[in-house]
Design a protein around this motif. Structure first.
Motif, mmCIF file in Angstrom:
data_model
loop_
_atom_site.group_PDB
_atom_site.id
_atom_site.type_symbol
_atom_site.label_atom_id
_atom_site.label_comp_id
_atom_site.label_asym_id
_atom_site.label_seq_id
_atom_site.Cartn_x
_atom_site.Cartn_y
_atom_site.Cartn_z
ATOM 1 N N PRO A 1 0.894 -1.164 -0.037
ATOM 2 C CA PRO A 1 -0.057 -0.011 -0.130
ATOM 3 C C PRO A 1 0.822 1.264 -0.037
ATOM 4 N N SER A 2 0.244 2.317 -0.693
ATOM 5 C CA SER A 2 1.178 3.568 -0.735
ATOM 6 C C SER A 2 1.214 4.233 0.588
ATOM 7 N N GLY A 3 0.134 3.910 1.468
ATOM 8 C CA GLY A 3 0.100 4.878 2.681
ATOM 9 C C GLY A 3 -0.102 3.855 3.816
ATOM 10 N N LYS A 4 -0.024 4.404 5.002
ATOM 11 C CA LYS A 4 -0.146 3.494 6.206
ATOM 12 C C LYS A 4 -1.737 3.653 6.365
ATOM 13 N N THR A 5 -2.181 2.448 6.484
ATOM 14 C CA THR A 5 -3.659 2.161 6.916
ATOM 15 C C THR A 5 -3.776 2.403 8.357
ATOM 16 N N LEU A 6 -4.924 3.166 8.396
ATOM 17 C CA LEU A 6 -4.940 3.687 9.812
ATOM 18 C C LEU A 6 -6.065 2.804 10.639
ATOM 19 N N ASP A 7 -5.847 1.964 11.944
ATOM 20 C CA ASP A 7 -6.693 0.942 12.306
ATOM 21 C C ASP A 7 -7.290 1.957 13.535
ATOM 22 N N MET A 8 -8.255 2.599 13.300
ATOM 23 C CA MET A 8 -8.906 3.514 14.516
ATOM 24 C C MET A 8 -9.256 2.780 15.711
ATOM 25 N N SER A 9 -9.472 1.501 15.664
ATOM 26 C CA SER A 9 -9.889 0.832 16.919
ATOM 27 C C SER A 9 -8.875 0.570 17.987
ATOM 28 N N VAL A 10 -7.596 0.764 17.550
ATOM 29 C CA VAL A 10 -6.552 0.653 18.212
ATOM 30 C C VAL A 10 -5.762 2.069 18.894
ATOM 31 N N LEU A 11 -6.630 3.190 18.439
ATOM 32 C CA LEU A 11 -5.964 4.513 18.898
ATOM 33 C C LEU A 11 -6.720 4.736 20.308
ATOM 34 N N SER A 12 -5.713 5.510 20.856
ATOM 35 C CA SER A 12 -6.007 5.976 22.088
ATOM 36 C C SER A 12 -6.933 7.103 21.739
#
Length: 102
Positions: free
Chosen positions: A55-66
């Motif tokens: 993937p060209s960009g980092k996929t953001l997994d919102m479920s693990v964000l503080s």
């Protein structure tokens, strides 16, 4: 239709197998049929029937964000909006359809 007499042995991660077979079961498709369909698609496409790339960009997994990290991501989005770095919903969905061939 040719008789099914060839065997395929593959070692895969147990969790991947379990999740995939659960979905196939819900669809009413035996794993052997799904594998056969996959192989037929490889033949039709003369290669894998999907893109294999980093993937060209980092996929953001919102479920693990503080909460702090989530707020920082929201601030980035707000800053982009204020700076005019936006696109219409129509364009965004067209891009998604193009990326995923749907």
């Amino acid at each position: 239709m040719a008789a099914k007499s060839a065997n395929l042995y593959a070692r895969i991660e147990p969790e991947v197998k379990e999740q995939a077979e659960s979905i196939l079961s819900a669809l009413g498709i035996p794993a052997s049929n799904a594998i056969n369909m996959f192989y037929k698609q490889i033949i039709l496409h003369r290669g894998l029937p999907f893109e294999v790339k980093i993937p060209s960009g980092k996929t953001l997994d919102m479920s693990v964000l503080s909460e702090k990290e989530m707020n920082a991501e929201l601030e980035k989005g707000y800053a982009d909006m204020k700076a005019g770095r936006t696109k219409s919903a129509k364009k965004a969905f067209a891009d998604i359809r193009g990326d995923y061939h749907v």
